[in-house]
Write an enzyme that holds these catalytic residues in place. Structure first.
Site, PDB file in Angstrom:
ATOM      1  CB  SER A 189      15.491  55.132  74.277  1.00 57.81           C
ATOM      2  OG  SER A 189      14.607  54.055  74.006  1.00 57.81           O
ATOM      3  CG  HIS A 190      10.758  55.050  72.860  1.00 57.35           C
ATOM      4  ND1 HIS A 190      11.909  54.301  72.747  1.00 57.35           N
ATOM      5  CD2 HIS A 190      10.258  55.141  71.607  1.00 57.35           C
ATOM      6  CE1 HIS A 190      12.070  53.942  71.495  1.00 57.35           C
ATOM      7  NE2 HIS A 190      11.088  54.438  70.785  1.00 57.35           N
TER       8      HIS A 190
ATOM      9  CD  GLU B 130      17.657  51.884  73.453  1.00 60.52           C
ATOM     10  OE1 GLU B 130      18.662  52.181  74.131  1.00 60.52           O
ATOM     11  OE2 GLU B 130      16.552  51.626  73.958  1.00 60.52           O
TER      12      GLU B 130
END
Length: 343
Positions: A52-53, A193
């Protein structure tokens, strides 16, 4: 193939993730002196399985640089108002190069003074906070990190968001081992997320977020369209978000979460959020045998069946991705390739 790897996914080695990230950022006008820090953070996130990052966030970085919401060519400015204090102004640019600019001065000050703080202001999303505090710990220092974000958590009893997901992280050096890194948001999960679930067209688990009317939702679109994140642990999570807000926004002079524009769209100019890092030369305080005492503490955790230390999954992911690489959705891959070919 894991449940989160799409059937039509594109396999990439970490070296390919690095090359793709660099091409996309440079094509969207990011200064080469800034690009390296952002790319390193994206690769580290993918390596640790924090997708997600990683590449999932790259299109937003590229879009914000391309349209000028973030100044990809801004060069951070550093000053030290007192011996133990370091301040970096990101100048409305990316957080990663600003943090990279400040960390050596922070570590030098902590080793000289015993404790030091780094305040980063007029900044932006910095990716995984644990990535930054871990680098401080690798210098032999105990590290804390506080980061604020655009408002998405309502205070307990309220319905309007005041705090961001406001993560906090700690990294502890360990003799002969990888540092222990604990990185958690003030919300049940990081907002990114939910963005990933929206990209995959998947529902979110109940208990992650509320819709704009304050009702629990499993629809990521409803959560992101005026909804709020659920604080971790109820009022305690909201309290933690307030603590982080004081360190990361108020202390640094950055925008409060309620004044920061979204990390997700092109509206409102630079969010100008903040990050605060504290580094401590713990060896000057701890007594002989401190390393053994730390491992005794950690052993009391790992000695229990089913228990684990924070960060163990990330360490396992590093070994796995170094060998096998990662798999990204074809849609995401093609989106990034489009940015990379925009020059």
């Amino acid at each position: 193939m894991s449940a989160h790897q799409p059937a039509d996914g594109v396999p990439l080695s970490l070296a390919q993730v690095e090359t793709l990230t660099r091409r996309a950022l440079l094509a969207c006008g990011v200064d080469p002196r800034n690009e390296a820090a952002i790319t390193a953070s994206v690769v580290a996130a993918e390596a640790e399985g924090i997708h997600s990052h990683g590449l999932a966030r790259l299109p937003t970085y590229c879009e914000h640089a391309r349209v000028g919401k973030i100044d990809g060519r801004a060069r951070p400015v550093l000053d030290s108002p007192k011996p133990g204090l370091v301040r970096v102004d990101a100048k409305g640019g990316f957080a990663h190069p600003a943090i990279d600019f400040g960390l050596p001065a922070l570590c030098e000050a902590a080793k000289a003074q015993g404790i030091a703080a780094l305040a980063v202001t007029n900044s932006y999303n910095c990716g995984v906070v644990g990535y930054h505090v871990e680098r401080i710990a690798r210098e032999g220092l105990l590290a804390l990190g506080f980061v604020n974000a655009p408002a998405s958590i309502a205070p307990m009893g309220g319905t309007r968001p005041v705090f961001g997901t406001n993560p906090i992280a700690i990294a502890v050096p360990r003799a002969g081992r990888e540092p222990l890194v604990l990185d958690q948001s003030s919300s049940v999960v990081a907002k990114s997320e939910i963005v990933v679930h929206q990209q995959r067209n998947e529902p979110i688990p109940l208990g992650w977020a509320l819709d704009r009317d304050g009702n629990p939702t499993t629809d990521p679109k409803a959560a992101l369209a005026g909804g709020t994140m659920v604080p971790a642990g109820g009022y305690k999570g909201a309290g933690l978000a307030l603590i982080v807000e004081i360190f990361a926004a108020w202390l640094t002079g950055a925008n409060l979460s309620i004044d920061a524009s979204s990390f997700a769209d092109n509206l409102g100019g630079s969010p100008r959020t903040g990050q605060c890092f504290i580094a401590i030369d713990f060896g000057a305080l701890t007594e002989a045998g401190a390393s053994d005492r730390l491992e005794r503490l950690f052993g009391a955790i790992t000695g229990q069946e089913g228990a684990r230390l924070p960060g163990e999954r990330r360490n396992g992911a590093r070994q796995r991705t170094a060998r096998d690489g990662v798999v990204v959705s074809r849609k995401l891959f093609e989106t990034i390739e489009a940015y990379a070919g925009a020059a």
